[in-house]
Each structure stands twice: as C-alpha cells, then as structure tokens.
Scaffold this active site. Sequence first.
Site, short mmCIF file in Angstrom:
data_model
loop_
_atom_site.label_atom_id
_atom_site.label_comp_id
_atom_site.label_asym_id
_atom_site.label_seq_id
_atom_site.Cartn_x
_atom_site.Cartn_y
_atom_site.Cartn_z
N ASP B 66 0.82 -1.22 0.00
CA ASP B 66 0.00 0.00 0.00
C ASP B 66 0.85 1.26 0.00
O ASP B 66 0.32 2.37 -0.01
CB ASP B 66 -1.00 -0.01 1.17
CG ASP B 66 -0.34 -0.25 2.52
OD1 ASP B 66 0.61 -1.06 2.58
OD2 ASP B 66 -0.75 0.37 3.51
N HIS B 67 2.18 1.09 -0.02
CA HIS B 67 3.06 2.26 -0.06
C HIS B 67 3.87 2.35 -1.36
O HIS B 67 4.59 3.33 -1.56
CB HIS B 67 3.98 2.24 1.16
CG HIS B 67 3.21 2.38 2.44
ND1 HIS B 67 3.06 3.57 3.10
CD2 HIS B 67 2.46 1.47 3.13
CE1 HIS B 67 2.28 3.39 4.16
NE2 HIS B 67 1.90 2.12 4.21
N HIS B 270 -3.52 7.01 7.16
CA HIS B 270 -3.32 5.56 7.08
C HIS B 270 -4.42 4.83 7.84
O HIS B 270 -4.19 3.88 8.60
CB HIS B 270 -1.94 5.19 7.65
CG HIS B 270 -1.48 3.82 7.21
ND1 HIS B 270 -1.63 2.70 8.00
CD2 HIS B 270 -0.92 3.38 6.07
CE1 HIS B 270 -1.15 1.65 7.36
NE2 HIS B 270 -0.70 2.03 6.18
#
Lengths: 304, 304
Positions: B66-67, B270
Amino acid sequence: MRFDVTILGSNSAIPALQRNPTCQLVNVSDQYYLLDCGEGAQVQMRKYGVKFQRISCIFVSHLHGDHYFGLIGLLNTMHLLGRKKEISIFSPPGLQEIIELQLRSAHGSLRFEINFHTIELDELHQIHEDKYIKVHAVPVQHKITTFGYVIEEKPKVGNIKKGFIEKYKPSVESILKIKDGFDFYDTSGTLVPRMQIIAEPTPIRKYAFITDTKPSASYFEAIRNVNLLYHEATFTQENKKRATETKHSTAQQAAEVALKVGAKKLIIGHFSSRYTHLGPILEEAKKYFENTELAEEGRVFKVE
Amino acid sequence: MRFDVTILGSNSAIPALQRNPTCQLVNVSDQYYLLDCGEGAQVQMRKYGVKFQRISCIFVSHLHGDHYFGLIGLLNTMHLLGRKKEISIFSPPGLQEIIELQLRSAHGSLRFEINFHTIELDELHQIHEDKYIKVHAVPVQHKITTFGYVIEEKPKVGNIKKGFIEKYKPSVESILKIKDGFDFYDTSGTLVPRMQIIAEPTPIRKYAFITDTKPSASYFEAIRNVNLLYHEATFTQENKKRATETKHSTAQQAAEVALKVGAKKLIIGHFSSRYTHLGPILEEAKKYFENTELAEEGRVFKVE
C-alpha cells in the site's frame, strides 16, 4: 447456465481518469474467472460489486503493465481479507518471479496457495479445465509474448425427454443412471437406447479474449464461430500507421477479424487515451461488423 | 516560498472505494516531491491536477504494497508520455530489484534515468539535498524496515534592509555581491558589515512524514518542533491491541507524539478500512492534540 463478461477496465497503457486499464470478469454458473488485471482492478471490482474472493483463475495476456500491475495488489487484499482458497494464475513466462519477489519483499507469506501456470507452448493448446469450462491459450502477435484466451463451456447432458418420463415413469435412480451414460430397460427387459431418451444438448458457447495484437491469421482458426469476441481496437484507421508500428489493431481491423472468423458478436476495447470520445471508434467498426459494442466499464455482455 | 503537502491517498492496506492507499505530493517552490506511491496514485494525480512529470524525487517509506504498488505504473506512464528528465527514488533495500525486474519483463527501457538510492543506514541521516530542500531519513518501528522522512527547506538569504537602500543607494551589482556573502564599502571606502544590511532570514520550516510505525522514542528527536507532522493513526484506542500487534499507532498515540515533540500541527492518516467514518479518529486525536487534521484526499496543508 449463466455465462457473461463484465468489463472492469478497457483502456490502453496510459490510464485516463474515467477509463481503467484492461480487466474483465467472466462468470460461468457463478464461477469467477479474471482476464487481465490492470492497476486499480481491485477498486473497480468493489465499485461494481464483484465478490473477488470467488475468483478461481486469473488469465494474464502478457507482461505489459496495463495488463497486470493490479494483480499484486489484488492478491494482497485477498490475503488481508482472509482468503484461504488456492488460486490459479496463467501467464506467459516471468509473472511468477515478479509476484514472488514482491511477496518476499514484504516479508510475509499469503494464507492461500498460488498455482502459477506458465504458458510456454507457442501454439493453440488447452491450459485449463474444470467442472464448468475449458480454456485454450492462443499466441497472438504483439511486441512481447502474448496469448489470447478462449473460454468454452463444458457440454451439458441434455434433458430427459418429457414423453419418455410420461410413458415409462422411471425411478430417480434410473434417471441418474441415464444421465451418467447408461441405456434404459423397461419392466419387460426391453432396451430403450439412451439416444432416444435424452434431448439434444444446447450448443457449447465460446468467448474469446484477444488483446494485444495486430490482426493475424495465426489466431483466426482458434476463435472461429465464437459467440462473443473481445478484440482490441486501440486506434481508428486514422492512426493505422501507429497501430502497425506498435503491433495493435484498428477498429476496422478488429471488425474485419470478427467478420472473417464468423463471430456472432464483437466487443472492442483497449482504447488509446487519445480518444476522449469513443463514438468514432464504434462507428468505424460497425461499418464492417454491425453487431459491435464498446467495452465500457461496468457493462455486462452475455455470451449467447 | 511555497511549501505545502497535497494528500493523494491515506488509507491503509486494503483500499476502500473512496480512499486510496498512501501517497502525498510535497510542493516546495513548485518543485515536486512524492512521498509513497500506493496503487492508483497516478490516477489520483490526474484527478487533482498534479503535473506528475515535475516530480524529481520519490521517497518510499517501506515495501508493504500500500506504499509502493502504484510506483511502477507511474514510471511507465511517465515514460509513455515522453519523460526524459531523470528521477530519484529513495527506499529501503529491495525496491530497485522489483522495478527493474518489471521493466525487463516488458522488454522495454525507459527514456529517462532512474537513480535508485537504497537507504541502509539504521540511524537518522541526510539522504538528499538540492537547491530547495534537505531530506533526512529516520528509522521507525514497523514489521519490516521502514523509514520516516523529514523535509526541511534550505535557509534563504534575508532581504536587504530598506533603510540601507535608502541611505546608500547601492548598485544592482553591489546588492548581488551582498547577497552572495560580501560586505559593503560606501563611496568613502567605509565598511558597512553585511550583518547590518541583511534582515534576519525567515525560520526554516520542516515537514515530517511518519508511517508506518508504532510510537517510539527512537524517532522523536528527528522530528522535534516540526511545523507540520504527518503521523499514521491506523486505529482508535478501541483497537489498541491490534495496533500493538501490527506495529501501528492509534489516533491517541499519534497525538501524544505530536505533543511530545512539539509539532505545530498534526495530520493523521493511514486509516484502517474498518472505519467508514473518520470523525471518531479525529475526535480521539484532538483530545490530546487540538491542532489535528485528517489526511483526506485532495486536501492541501501548508507548512507554516
């Protein structure tokens, strides 16, 4: 039996704001199969209410990013949401290494098994069979190794004729035996051949997914008479030179393929981002093959 | 001088329909820097009108998907749109191998150079400096090697005092020399020390990007007194146990960090996909650090 295709993305390499890269969901009797998996595919599936944990097989045409960059994210999310059921992934060589490297980099292992099937054979051949479908891979002609996929439903046993049931009043056990392939003997021991009892099965339906490729006779035989043909049409004839250089097809060429192979219906997609409006692409194809539709996101096409 | 942060995504691992994974654009004097690049980042940039060819450096916190799953797609699109200017990518070990493998699989090479900078040093250290900023990496405490990034503007020369110009009427040449660091001599040859001519420079502003991590004193010193702090707040206190297990922070913990290090302002992000509404996360943080905002997509935060 249900057999349809949902378009989740149909743009070419550069994603446009409202057009995602290639991804399609094929539903056969509520079994889910995925064709390509461009970036953002998992979000598209949420948008269109696709329960993606049901997907059992993913078929990737080739390793240009607009056809698989969304795969690792989808697998990751399947894992985070608790998937335990194995999944099969079919692709040209190289994908397994990419996926496994990314999984290793996150220092985690998935809760489910991935069965990688690397397609190496450079000719039409069957790559998958389950209770519902058979899938063949067919090489197409692009800049890198690329396969088209032909999904056909398995032949179904026809229904028992009404007249037979009325006349012989067979037991449930007898009916199951007939369905399993046995002949029938009436109470006097006389043979009634199975062929007289069972109605003709419905014809087998086929869906062909052909992207990315220049038009080429090398795959025509494999897709002859398909009920539904998806064929890439990245450009219009105005950009035919560009299509030739990049080994893509124009809308006219896609339509000509559909005509030549006797497809019942054509869907065109993989549109270049240069086309803000898709009307002219559709018009061009319809001139040569009237039963053409645009692979617009969210549309569902029945294979019939 | 412009110095702001645009939120392009702020969800945690599982993308929600309206919430994309982590990505932020930092603008310093119209120089663009990217922080993390989750799947779909390029489409988010289109949505918010970010001219992504201007990006000169990309800083990736760690190799959870997800980064960074959006990075290869972004690079690919930069290439297809004709980019020739080199780009620098900073990350923990492993990213270069992943990107290069995917580029090789497509049998193409990019038209621009990628300068990979692998961060290996497990302590606070400077990793980048250009005309506008300095960037330090600081190790944070997550399940895999992860770095926070602190971006500070370079000190600017203060303005020439108005009184000096009125009194001495210096030539343009003299002014440039003073700016370059020289003292000034008037027409009679008398020294006017530079320190009396130049106004105090404006204080240096700092932005700290801290994700993913459990709260840990190990990075507090590195982010002391920052003007703007982004700190992950994946959960609320209700899920503190889960936060501890997964090495993430709660909103309360993020706020406590902001308080401890004397940050001027806090952005939290986040968010776990379990939170449909973000109100409770914000409320929890605000109890401990009033000047807190949510990292909602499209919001622009000035560093001031």
